[in-house]
Design a protein around this motif. Structure first.
Motif, PDB file in Angstrom:
ATOM      1  N   LEU A   4      40.827  -3.465  -1.711  1.00 14.04           N
ATOM      2  CA  LEU A   4      42.075  -4.194  -1.944  1.00 14.04           C
ATOM      3  C   LEU A   4      42.890  -3.542  -3.056  1.00 14.04           C
ATOM      4  N   ALA A   5      42.207  -3.140  -4.121  1.00 13.95           N
ATOM      5  CA  ALA A   5      42.905  -2.493  -5.232  1.00 13.95           C
ATOM      6  C   ALA A   5      43.467  -1.136  -4.797  1.00 13.95           C
ATOM      7  N   ALA A   6      42.750  -0.446  -3.929  1.00 19.23           N
ATOM      8  CA  ALA A   6      43.204   0.867  -3.458  1.00 19.23           C
ATOM      9  C   ALA A   6      44.456   0.750  -2.587  1.00 19.23           C
ATOM     10  N   LEU A   7      44.651  -0.403  -1.956  1.00 22.34           N
ATOM     11  CA  LEU A   7      45.859  -0.608  -1.152  1.00 22.34           C
ATOM     12  C   LEU A   7      47.124  -0.510  -2.003  1.00 22.34           C
ATOM     13  N   GLY A   8      46.972  -0.754  -3.294  1.00 25.54           N
ATOM     14  CA  GLY A   8      48.104  -0.663  -4.209  1.00 25.54           C
ATOM     15  C   GLY A   8      48.580   0.759  -4.436  1.00 25.54           C
ATOM     16  N   GLY A   9      47.781   1.738  -4.055  1.00 25.48           N
ATOM     17  CA  GLY A   9      48.197   3.126  -4.166  1.00 25.48           C
ATOM     18  C   GLY A   9      47.530   3.897  -5.282  1.00 25.48           C
ATOM     19  N   ALA A  10      47.131   3.247  -6.350  1.00 26.44           N
ATOM     20  CA  ALA A  10      46.495   3.947  -7.466  1.00 26.44           C
ATOM     21  C   ALA A  10      44.978   3.918  -7.300  1.00 26.44           C
ATOM     22  N   THR A  11      44.294   4.760  -8.058  1.00 26.18           N
ATOM     23  CA  THR A  11      42.841   4.740  -8.054  1.00 26.18           C
ATOM     24  C   THR A  11      42.376   3.503  -8.817  1.00 26.18           C
ATOM     25  N   PRO A  12      41.603   2.642  -8.162  1.00 24.33           N
ATOM     26  CA  PRO A  12      41.171   1.399  -8.803  1.00 24.33           C
ATOM     27  C   PRO A  12      40.231   1.641  -9.992  1.00 24.33           C
ATOM     28  N   SER A  13      40.296   0.739 -10.949  1.00 27.80           N
ATOM     29  CA  SER A  13      39.405   0.778 -12.102  1.00 27.80           C
ATOM     30  C   SER A  13      38.501  -0.454 -12.067  1.00 27.80           C
ATOM     31  N   ALA A  14      37.526  -0.485 -12.951  1.00 28.30           N
ATOM     32  CA  ALA A  14      36.635  -1.644 -13.038  1.00 28.30           C
ATOM     33  C   ALA A  14      37.432  -2.892 -13.405  1.00 28.30           C
ATOM     34  N   LYS A  15      38.470  -2.737 -14.214  1.00 29.57           N
ATOM     35  CA  LYS A  15      39.323  -3.880 -14.585  1.00 29.57           C
ATOM     36  C   LYS A  15      40.053  -4.433 -13.355  1.00 29.57           C
ATOM     37  N   ASP A  16      40.481  -3.531 -12.452  1.00 32.79           N
ATOM     38  CA  ASP A  16      41.149  -3.967 -11.224  1.00 32.79           C
ATOM     39  C   ASP A  16      40.199  -4.805 -10.364  1.00 32.79           C
ATOM     40  N   ILE A  17      38.962  -4.330 -10.236  1.00 25.30           N
ATOM     41  CA  ILE A  17      37.962  -5.065  -9.459  1.00 25.30           C
ATOM     42  C   ILE A  17      37.701  -6.424 -10.097  1.00 25.30           C
ATOM     43  N   GLU A  18      37.556  -6.436 -11.413  1.00 21.54           N
ATOM     44  CA  GLU A  18      37.311  -7.689 -12.130  1.00 21.54           C
ATOM     45  C   GLU A  18      38.471  -8.665 -11.937  1.00 21.54           C
ATOM     46  N   LYS A  19      39.683  -8.165 -11.990  1.00 21.35           N
ATOM     47  CA  LYS A  19      40.868  -9.018 -11.836  1.00 21.35           C
ATOM     48  C   LYS A  19      40.905  -9.645 -10.437  1.00 21.35           C
ATOM     49  N   ILE A  20      40.597  -8.851  -9.413  1.00 20.31           N
ATOM     50  CA  ILE A  20      40.618  -9.359  -8.038  1.00 20.31           C
ATOM     51  C   ILE A  20      39.529 -10.407  -7.841  1.00 20.31           C
ATOM     52  N   LEU A  21      38.318 -10.109  -8.300  1.00 20.15           N
ATOM     53  CA  LEU A  21      37.218 -11.048  -8.122  1.00 20.15           C
ATOM     54  C   LEU A  21      37.447 -12.343  -8.897  1.00 20.15           C
ATOM     55  N   SER A  22      37.967 -12.238 -10.111  1.00 19.63           N
ATOM     56  CA  SER A  22      38.197 -13.452 -10.899  1.00 19.63           C
ATOM     57  C   SER A  22      39.326 -14.300 -10.306  1.00 19.63           C
ATOM     58  N   SER A  23      40.242 -13.673  -9.577  1.00 17.68           N
ATOM     59  CA  SER A  23      41.345 -14.436  -8.973  1.00 17.68           C
ATOM     60  C   SER A  23      40.864 -15.385  -7.886  1.00 17.68           C
ATOM     61  N   VAL A  24      39.668 -15.121  -7.343  1.00 15.60           N
ATOM     62  CA  VAL A  24      39.115 -15.999  -6.321  1.00 15.60           C
ATOM     63  C   VAL A  24      37.890 -16.755  -6.839  1.00 15.60           C
ATOM     64  N   GLY A  25      37.711 -16.768  -8.163  1.00 18.42           N
ATOM     65  CA  GLY A  25      36.656 -17.552  -8.774  1.00 18.42           C
ATOM     66  C   GLY A  25      35.269 -16.932  -8.720  1.00 18.42           C
ATOM     67  N   VAL A  26      35.184 -15.606  -8.590  1.00 20.04           N
ATOM     68  CA  VAL A  26      33.893 -14.927  -8.535  1.00 20.04           C
ATOM     69  C   VAL A  26      33.676 -14.176  -9.834  1.00 20.04           C
ATOM     70  N   ASP A  27      32.497 -14.363 -10.432  1.00 19.39           N
ATOM     71  CA  ASP A  27      32.162 -13.624 -11.650  1.00 19.39           C
ATOM     72  C   ASP A  27      31.950 -12.163 -11.296  1.00 19.39           C
ATOM     73  N   CYS A  28      32.349 -11.283 -12.203  1.00 20.30           N
ATOM     74  CA  CYS A  28      32.243  -9.842 -11.973  1.00 20.30           C
ATOM     75  C   CYS A  28      31.197  -9.253 -12.914  1.00 20.30           C
ATOM     76  N   ASP A  29      30.234  -8.557 -12.340  1.00 17.26           N
ATOM     77  CA  ASP A  29      29.235  -7.828 -13.115  1.00 17.26           C
ATOM     78  C   ASP A  29      29.812  -6.438 -13.379  1.00 17.26           C
ATOM     79  N   ALA A  30      30.076  -6.123 -14.634  1.00 20.68           N
ATOM     80  CA  ALA A  30      30.708  -4.855 -14.995  1.00 20.68           C
ATOM     81  C   ALA A  30      29.876  -3.660 -14.544  1.00 20.68           C
ATOM     82  N   ALA A  31      28.551  -3.798 -14.556  1.00 23.08           N
ATOM     83  CA  ALA A  31      27.688  -2.692 -14.137  1.00 23.08           C
ATOM     84  C   ALA A  31      27.854  -2.397 -12.646  1.00 23.08           C
ATOM     85  N   LEU A  32      27.930  -3.452 -11.826  1.00 23.76           N
ATOM     86  CA  LEU A  32      28.115  -3.245 -10.388  1.00 23.76           C
ATOM     87  C   LEU A  32      29.514  -2.705 -10.083  1.00 23.76           C
ATOM     88  N   ALA A  33      30.505  -3.207 -10.772  1.00 24.85           N
ATOM     89  CA  ALA A  33      31.866  -2.687 -10.583  1.00 24.85           C
ATOM     90  C   ALA A  33      31.919  -1.222 -10.977  1.00 24.85           C
TER      91      ALA A  33
END
Length: 107
Positions: free
Chosen positions: A9-38
């Motif tokens: 989903l973050a890659a659809l934006g055109g830029a290379t996704p970062s761990a912060k991007d993944i965290e932002k997407i997951l938190s927007s739907v109420g899912v906790d983000c494990d920084a190590a897995l991201a």
């Protein structure tokens, strides 16, 4: 899987996704983000073309066993899909019964 989906989903934006991007997407739907897995998803996909990774994965999906009855038969090739669709169209739909034992789900 949720981390890979968030990466896509973050890659659809055109830029290379970062761990912060993944965290932002997951938190927007109420899912906790494990920084190590991201971070693992980011490191595994770093420098790779996402479209090529998806295309390579799709070739592997066709050879994957799908389970179920019949001794573990593999998935049918994609070329057979139209034939299967035609078979389903030829079958007559079953009559729907209004016999709901005196009550309905939404009564």
């Amino acid at each position: 899987m949720r981390y890979v989906a968030a990466y896509c989903l973050a890659a659809l934006g055109g830029a290379t996704p970062s761990a912060k991007d993944i965290e932002k997407i997951l938190s927007s739907v109420g899912v906790d983000c494990d920084a190590a897995l991201a971070g693992k998803v980011i490191s595994e996909l770093e420098g790779k073309d996402l479209q090529e990774v998806i295309a390579e994965g799709m070739t592997k999906v066709g050879s994957m066993p799908v389970g179920g009855g019949g001794g573990g038969a593999a998935a049918a090739p994609a070329a057979d899909a139209p034939a299967a669709a035609e078979e389903k169209k030829e079958e007559e739909p079953e009559e729907e019964s209004d016999d709901d034992m005196g009550f309905g789900l939404f009564d």
